[in-house]
Scaffold this active site. Sequence first.
Site, PDB file in Angstrom:
ATOM      1  N   TYR A 274       0.861  -1.182  -0.104  1.00 48.92           N
ATOM      2  CA  TYR A 274       0.021  -0.232  -0.023  1.00 48.92           C
ATOM      3  C   TYR A 274       0.851   1.273  -0.136  1.00 48.92           C
ATOM      4  O   TYR A 274       1.516   1.515   0.881  1.00 48.92           O
ATOM      5  CB  TYR A 274      -0.881  -0.022   1.242  1.00 48.92           C
ATOM      6  CG  TYR A 274      -1.730  -1.050   1.257  1.00 48.92           C
ATOM      7  CD1 TYR A 274      -2.250  -1.952   0.059  1.00 48.92           C
ATOM      8  CD2 TYR A 274      -2.427  -1.558   2.642  1.00 48.92           C
ATOM      9  CE1 TYR A 274      -3.078  -3.260   0.367  1.00 48.92           C
ATOM     10  CE2 TYR A 274      -3.201  -2.771   2.818  1.00 48.92           C
ATOM     11  CZ  TYR A 274      -3.411  -3.426   1.517  1.00 48.92           C
ATOM     12  OH  TYR A 274      -4.555  -4.648   1.666  1.00 48.92           O
TER      13      TYR A 274
ATOM     14  N   SER B 257     -12.892  -5.344   2.473  1.00 48.82           N
ATOM     15  CA  SER B 257     -14.232  -4.577   1.622  1.00 48.82           C
ATOM     16  C   SER B 257     -15.346  -5.086   2.141  1.00 48.82           C
ATOM     17  O   SER B 257     -16.397  -5.383   1.126  1.00 48.82           O
ATOM     18  CB  SER B 257     -13.937  -4.836   0.093  1.00 48.82           C
ATOM     19  OG  SER B 257     -12.690  -4.326  -0.442  1.00 48.82           O
ATOM     20  N   PRO B 258     -15.796  -4.760   3.314  1.00 50.66           N
ATOM     21  CA  PRO B 258     -16.934  -5.466   3.798  1.00 50.66           C
ATOM     22  C   PRO B 258     -18.201  -4.289   3.173  1.00 50.66           C
ATOM     23  O   PRO B 258     -19.415  -5.012   3.307  1.00 50.66           O
ATOM     24  CB  PRO B 258     -17.026  -5.262   5.208  1.00 50.66           C
ATOM     25  CG  PRO B 258     -15.987  -4.284   5.504  1.00 50.66           C
ATOM     26  CD  PRO B 258     -14.811  -4.483   4.528  1.00 50.66           C
ATOM     27  N   LEU B 259     -18.030  -3.319   2.892  1.00 55.32           N
ATOM     28  CA  LEU B 259     -18.881  -2.631   2.209  1.00 55.32           C
ATOM     29  C   LEU B 259     -19.012  -2.126   0.718  1.00 55.32           C
ATOM     30  O   LEU B 259     -19.255  -1.343   0.228  1.00 55.32           O
ATOM     31  CB  LEU B 259     -18.571  -1.059   2.899  1.00 55.32           C
ATOM     32  CG  LEU B 259     -18.965  -0.951   4.522  1.00 55.32           C
ATOM     33  CD1 LEU B 259     -18.658   0.565   4.788  1.00 55.32           C
ATOM     34  CD2 LEU B 259     -20.432  -1.300   4.915  1.00 55.32           C
ATOM     35  N   GLY B 260     -18.462  -3.290   0.324  1.00 52.33           N
ATOM     36  CA  GLY B 260     -18.532  -3.317  -1.271  1.00 52.33           C
ATOM     37  C   GLY B 260     -17.628  -2.166  -1.950  1.00 52.33           C
ATOM     38  O   GLY B 260     -17.977  -1.431  -2.927  1.00 52.33           O
TER      39      GLY B 260
ATOM     40  N   PHE C 147     -19.611   0.883  -2.236  1.00 50.64           N
ATOM     41  CA  PHE C 147     -21.007   0.628  -2.974  1.00 50.64           C
ATOM     42  C   PHE C 147     -22.174   0.593  -1.978  1.00 50.64           C
ATOM     43  O   PHE C 147     -23.110   1.252  -2.301  1.00 50.64           O
ATOM     44  CB  PHE C 147     -20.949  -0.355  -3.966  1.00 50.64           C
ATOM     45  CG  PHE C 147     -21.590   0.076  -5.279  1.00 50.64           C
ATOM     46  CD1 PHE C 147     -21.001  -0.036  -6.533  1.00 50.64           C
ATOM     47  CD2 PHE C 147     -23.004   0.188  -5.161  1.00 50.64           C
ATOM     48  CE1 PHE C 147     -21.567   0.390  -7.709  1.00 50.64           C
ATOM     49  CE2 PHE C 147     -23.851   0.535  -6.472  1.00 50.64           C
ATOM     50  CZ  PHE C 147     -23.174   0.520  -7.518  1.00 50.64           C
TER      51      PHE C 147
END
Length: 327
Positions: free
Chosen positions: A54, A202-205, A208
């Site tokens: 990163y 990425s639990p919130l897409g 999105f």
Amino acid sequence: MRNSTLGPLTVSALGLGCMGMSEFYGPTDEAESLRTLHRALDLGISFFDTADAYGPFSNERLLAQLLQGKRDRVTLATKFGIKRDSANPEQRSFDGSPAYVQRACDASLTRLGTTYIDMYYLHRVDPGVPIEETVGAMGRLVEQGKVRYLGLSEVSATTLHRAHEEHPITAVQSEYSLWTRDPEREVLPACRELGIGLVAYSPLGRGFLTGTLQSPDALADDDFRRTTPRFLAENFNRNLKLTRVLSSLAERRGCSPAQLALAWLLAQGADIVPIPGTKRIQYLEENAASVTIVLGEDELDALAEAFPPDVAAGTRYALAGMQTLDR
């Protein structure tokens, strides 16, 4: 903030993904990111996730500033295996060789300004190196006291079993959310068979599922989501219908779509730890409040019906990214 368990490791039920503080999601602000990191600790979030890739490298240096004087309050996770060069960060390769395992760990320890890493992940499997060799070298880091626990990112159930036979694996990191339920097929059952926790990135897409993104045109020019299939025009519009359903269910519950999506994931088991990423205190506080939401069976059923497996239009990464996943 309550706790959850990743095998033998106890962590805050919600972690913080730090990748976006350094790149990938548009402009960054180090001062604001630092305020967000310190606020996370104040809220009881103690599990912080970074990687040498990163930035590259700058995200670990950012976390080093949080650790100063607060190392004992932080459960620190970082990763290796994706090689990037600061001079040409677009070029990437993969290295799971034993010699590189040692060099990468030592370099991360230097950047982080610490003597040990709590959770050290193989970021992506190197197809040219048997997983037993990579994990064996990672195990030697544990023997040296440089690493406490080992993790793997985006591995298949078969690879996980092979790795765990070589050295105990504490956690698997996989993308997991209402619109990415892939781990439920094989990886999550394998984790539970072996007593391994699942860290959901990425639990919130990728934003999105927050319901705040209404057009791909709102993304910054350098936002990597502009090249991600689920965010491309036709798929974007199809997926937008999903967020409207989620927003409607959230309004009925009296919470935000992001909070509902995280509450669903937290309800899947105390061995699952979501690590939503954000650069801003406002969203951090909103996400943290999701741990207080307890969903009823009717709400869980409604979400499962609205978001069955494979409901999202488009793959999670472009072709090159999908080819790096261990299948």
